[in-house]
Design a protein around this motif. Structure first.
Motif, PDB file in Angstrom:
ATOM      1  N   GLU A  26     -19.609   4.133  14.663  1.00  0.00           N
ATOM      2  CA  GLU A  26     -18.423   4.776  15.232  1.00  0.00           C
ATOM      3  C   GLU A  26     -18.002   5.938  14.349  1.00  0.00           C
ATOM      4  OE1 GLU A  26     -14.339   5.826  15.218  1.00  0.00           O
ATOM      5  OE2 GLU A  26     -15.178   4.515  13.678  1.00  0.00           O
ATOM      6  N   GLY A  27     -17.704   7.094  14.977  1.00  0.00           N
ATOM      7  CA  GLY A  27     -17.105   8.210  14.248  1.00  0.00           C
ATOM      8  C   GLY A  27     -18.063   9.024  13.421  1.00  0.00           C
ATOM      9  N   ASP A  66     -23.735  -3.135   7.463  1.00  0.00           N
ATOM     10  CA  ASP A  66     -23.314  -2.365   6.292  1.00  0.00           C
ATOM     11  C   ASP A  66     -22.229  -1.366   6.671  1.00  0.00           C
ATOM     12  OD1 ASP A  66     -25.235  -3.651   4.783  1.00  0.00           O
ATOM     13  OD2 ASP A  66     -26.731  -2.085   5.056  1.00  0.00           O
ATOM     14  N   SER A  67     -21.540  -0.874   5.672  1.00  0.00           N
ATOM     15  CA  SER A  67     -20.588   0.216   5.864  1.00  0.00           C
ATOM     16  C   SER A  67     -20.582   1.083   4.611  1.00  0.00           C
ATOM     17  CB  SER A  67     -19.178  -0.309   6.143  1.00  0.00           C
ATOM     18  OG  SER A  67     -18.674  -0.998   5.022  1.00  0.00           O
ATOM     19  N   VAL A  68     -20.078   2.299   4.739  1.00  0.00           N
ATOM     20  CA  VAL A  68     -19.990   3.206   3.604  1.00  0.00           C
ATOM     21  C   VAL A  68     -18.588   3.787   3.534  1.00  0.00           C
ATOM     22  CG1 VAL A  68     -22.428   3.856   3.573  1.00  0.00           C
ATOM     23  CG2 VAL A  68     -20.850   5.158   4.989  1.00  0.00           C
ATOM     24  N   ASP A  69     -18.125   3.996   2.314  1.00  0.00           N
ATOM     25  CA  ASP A  69     -16.880   4.708   2.073  1.00  0.00           C
ATOM     26  C   ASP A  69     -17.225   6.136   1.676  1.00  0.00           C
ATOM     27  OD1 ASP A  69     -15.366   2.450   2.557  1.00  0.00           O
ATOM     28  OD2 ASP A  69     -15.370   1.830   0.459  1.00  0.00           O
ATOM     29  N   SER A 110     -19.759  17.932  -9.305  1.00  0.00           N
ATOM     30  CA  SER A 110     -18.788  17.018  -9.895  1.00  0.00           C
ATOM     31  C   SER A 110     -17.350  17.535  -9.791  1.00  0.00           C
ATOM     32  CB  SER A 110     -19.131  16.747 -11.360  1.00  0.00           C
ATOM     33  OG  SER A 110     -19.137  17.962 -12.111  1.00  0.00           O
ATOM     34  N   GLY A 111     -17.178  18.815  -9.469  1.00  0.00           N
ATOM     35  CA  GLY A 111     -15.838  19.391  -9.364  1.00  0.00           C
ATOM     36  C   GLY A 111     -15.181  19.204  -8.009  1.00  0.00           C
ATOM     37  N   LEU A 112     -15.868  18.555  -7.057  1.00  0.00           N
ATOM     38  CA  LEU A 112     -15.260  18.324  -5.751  1.00  0.00           C
ATOM     39  C   LEU A 112     -14.076  17.365  -5.868  1.00  0.00           C
ATOM     40  CD1 LEU A 112     -18.464  17.924  -3.536  1.00  0.00           C
ATOM     41  CD2 LEU A 112     -16.918  19.890  -3.618  1.00  0.00           C
ATOM     42  N   VAL A 113     -13.059  17.605  -5.055  1.00  0.00           N
ATOM     43  CA  VAL A 113     -11.855  16.767  -5.077  1.00  0.00           C
ATOM     44  C   VAL A 113     -11.654  16.159  -3.698  1.00  0.00           C
ATOM     45  CG1 VAL A 113      -9.366  16.699  -5.421  1.00  0.00           C
ATOM     46  CG2 VAL A 113     -10.786  18.165  -6.870  1.00  0.00           C
ATOM     47  N   MET A 114     -11.546  14.841  -3.630  1.00  0.00           N
ATOM     48  CA  MET A 114     -11.365  14.142  -2.365  1.00  0.00           C
ATOM     49  C   MET A 114      -9.980  14.405  -1.783  1.00  0.00           C
ATOM     50  SD  MET A 114     -11.617  10.037  -1.575  1.00  0.00           S
ATOM     51  CE  MET A 114     -10.157   9.634  -2.529  1.00  0.00           C
ATOM     52  N   ASP A 115      -9.944  14.706  -0.478  1.00  0.00           N
ATOM     53  CA  ASP A 115      -8.680  14.845   0.235  1.00  0.00           C
ATOM     54  C   ASP A 115      -8.340  13.572   1.010  1.00  0.00           C
ATOM     55  OD1 ASP A 115      -7.692  17.737  -0.111  1.00  0.00           O
ATOM     56  OD2 ASP A 115      -9.800  18.022   0.383  1.00  0.00           O
ATOM     57  N   THR A 116      -9.332  13.011   1.677  1.00  0.00           N
ATOM     58  CA  THR A 116      -9.130  11.755   2.402  1.00  0.00           C
ATOM     59  C   THR A 116     -10.379  10.893   2.246  1.00  0.00           C
ATOM     60  OG1 THR A 116      -9.953  12.753   4.457  1.00  0.00           O
ATOM     61  CG2 THR A 116      -7.566  12.721   4.122  1.00  0.00           C
ATOM     62  N   MET A 117     -10.197   9.598   2.485  1.00  0.00           N
ATOM     63  CA  MET A 117     -11.315   8.661   2.462  1.00  0.00           C
ATOM     64  C   MET A 117     -11.444   8.006   3.825  1.00  0.00           C
ATOM     65  SD  MET A 117     -12.364   5.242   2.283  1.00  0.00           S
ATOM     66  CE  MET A 117     -11.080   4.188   1.583  1.00  0.00           C
ATOM     67  N   TYR A 118     -12.671   7.860   4.286  1.00  0.00           N
ATOM     68  CA  TYR A 118     -12.855   7.134   5.534  1.00  0.00           C
ATOM     69  C   TYR A 118     -14.110   6.274   5.435  1.00  0.00           C
ATOM     70  CZ  TYR A 118     -16.082  10.987   6.754  1.00  0.00           C
ATOM     71  OH  TYR A 118     -17.100  11.924   6.758  1.00  0.00           O
ATOM     72  N   THR A 119     -14.176   5.291   6.308  1.00  0.00           N
ATOM     73  CA  THR A 119     -15.253   4.319   6.296  1.00  0.00           C
ATOM     74  C   THR A 119     -16.054   4.413   7.583  1.00  0.00           C
ATOM     75  OG1 THR A 119     -13.960   2.804   4.928  1.00  0.00           O
ATOM     76  CG2 THR A 119     -15.820   1.861   6.124  1.00  0.00           C
ATOM     77  N   LEU A 120     -17.370   4.377   7.452  1.00  0.00           N
ATOM     78  CA  LEU A 120     -18.256   4.301   8.604  1.00  0.00           C
ATOM     79  C   LEU A 120     -18.914   2.934   8.614  1.00  0.00           C
ATOM     80  CD1 LEU A 120     -20.078   7.765   8.501  1.00  0.00           C
ATOM     81  CD2 LEU A 120     -18.170   7.089   9.951  1.00  0.00           C
ATOM     82  N   GLY A 121     -18.857   2.254   9.744  1.00  0.00           N
ATOM     83  CA  GLY A 121     -19.500   0.952   9.868  1.00  0.00           C
ATOM     84  C   GLY A 121     -20.701   1.031  10.788  1.00  0.00           C
ATOM     85  N   PHE A 122     -21.739   0.288  10.462  1.00  0.00           N
ATOM     86  CA  PHE A 122     -22.971   0.273  11.247  1.00  0.00           C
ATOM     87  C   PHE A 122     -23.104  -1.099  11.890  1.00  0.00           C
ATOM     88  CE2 PHE A 122     -23.239   3.617   8.235  1.00  0.00           C
ATOM     89  CZ  PHE A 122     -23.883   4.646   8.901  1.00  0.00           C
ATOM     90  N   ILE A 123     -23.135  -1.122  13.218  1.00  0.00           N
ATOM     91  CA  ILE A 123     -23.001  -2.363  13.961  1.00  0.00           C
ATOM     92  C   ILE A 123     -24.099  -2.499  15.002  1.00  0.00           C
ATOM     93  CG2 ILE A 123     -20.520  -2.563  13.596  1.00  0.00           C
ATOM     94  CD1 ILE A 123     -20.027  -1.224  16.232  1.00  0.00           C
TER      95      ILE A 123
END
Length: 356
Positions: free
Chosen positions: A95-96, A35-38, A63-76
């Motif tokens: 990782e990460g 699985d992974s999550v964004d 609900s007022g939070l504003v995203m600055d960046t998106m990253y993905t975590l993978g589970f391996i």
């Protein structure tokens, strides 16, 4: 008398509804290998941001939070990571996961029906390469089942000896002793920019004492020590696999770091469907190096890497007996890439990965 009976009935109904609204977190509510999550990372929080109240039947509006960046975590699978042999009993890796650790860092964990624990860390962190750091004992993140008002108190020790980059200093010895008080201090409804639902809130109060020695001219010399206190809030829901929202705050509760909320749970990057199980890519996302593994090392195969415009970036050849290749991607622009594997026997597989 009639009014008293009606009041009693209403009280029983309300008690039932209140009890039914409290969720329980179990083994099945956390992510698995494959699985992974964004996640949406928030650098600047809005005025009034904070953990909100503890207790039963709360309502938290983020609900007022504003995203600055998106990253993905993978589970391996730890076995396909460079340091899996150092954690033979771990059955899931990511990782990460830890702030401040680079793209080559891994967290190793054990997940079973009773608990989820962090066994240790390994990787290249800043200027220190190939560092392996087990936790002694492992730090338990979740003791299943997790219910409102559950609590834990535990202490873990992390020690690492690393080569020094400073002239005259041969080695550096780091020791971190961490005491964590964990309590499920609230339950209720949480709102994020993309999700609303019932959660348990888990609060960690963490005290870390770090001590540093250096080996100078053959002698170990005490250098410094310090104490850091922080709090982590995690809002956990059923079936989503990862905290809906989480963040750290200092002891005063006024400075917030590592604020992120769940965008999506995805199995596409590490999926193990019949058509794609023969090719695995890790870590995801990555910034310097990507590893490609194929499940069958008795075949000749090649992997071609394309960007999302269809431009070919690299070709990796797998001969019989080879199972893993690494690719330097430090010159790749940030974005999504696709790896296509073709073998002499006609096997075909394709996977996407992210460069940041």
């Amino acid at each position: 008398m009639i009014m008293k009976k009606i009041t009693t009935v209403i009280s029983i109904v309300l008690l039932y509804l209140t009890t039914a609204a409290q969720i329980t977190i179990t083994y099945d509510d956390l992510l698995d290998v494959g699985d992974s999550v964004d996640l949406a990372a928030v650098d600047t929080v809005p005025p009034g941001f904070g953990p909100g109240s503890a207790g039963a039947n709360q309502h938290w509006d983020f609900s007022g939070l504003v995203m600055d960046t998106m990253y993905t975590l993978g589970f391996i699978d730890p076995a396909i990571t460079p340091y899996g042999s150092s954690f033979p009993f771990s059955n899931i890796a990511s990782e990460g996961l830890i702030e401040g650790f680079g793209a080559e860092g891994y967290a190793y964990a054990t997940k079973n029906s009773d608990l989820f624990q962090i066994d240790g860390l390994a990787g290249t962190f800043d200027v220190f390469e190939d560092v392996v750091v087990p936790f002694d004992p492992a730090e338990i993140m979740f003791d299943f089942p997790v219910n409102y008002l559950d609590s834990m108190l535990q202490t873990s020790v992390l020690q690492a000896k690393v080569a020094s980059t400073e002239p005259g200093i041969d080695s550096i010895w780091l020791k971190l002793t961490t005491t964590v008080e964990t309590k499920v201090d609230a339950w209720g409804e949480v709102m994020t920019p993309v999700w609303t639902g019932q959660v348990l809130r888990i609060k960690d109060y963490r005290t870390t004492i770090d001590t540093v020695w250096v080996k100078f001219l053959g002698f170990w010399i005490y250098l410094e020590s310090g104490t850091d206190v922080s709090q982590t809030y995690k809002y956990m829901a059923n079936d989503l696999g990862y905290p809906v929202l989480q963040f750290n705050t200092d002891e005063t509760g006024t400075e917030f770091t590592m604020v992120n909320y769940l965008l999506d749970v995805d199995t596409r990057i590490y999926e193990t469907t019949a058509s794609d199980r023969s090719l695995v890519i890790y870590p995801v996302p990555a910034s310097k190096t990507v590893y490609f593994t194929i499940s069958d090392n008795e075949i000749d195969a090649e992997i071609i890497v394309y960007d999302m415009t269809g431009r070919m970036m690299d070709i990796l050849a797998f001969n019989q007996g080879s199972k893993r290749k690494q690719l330097n991607i430090s010159a790749y622009p940030s974005g999504i890439y696709q790896a296509v594997m073709r073998s002499e026997t006609g096997k075909f597989s394709h996977r996407k990965f992210i460069v940041r």
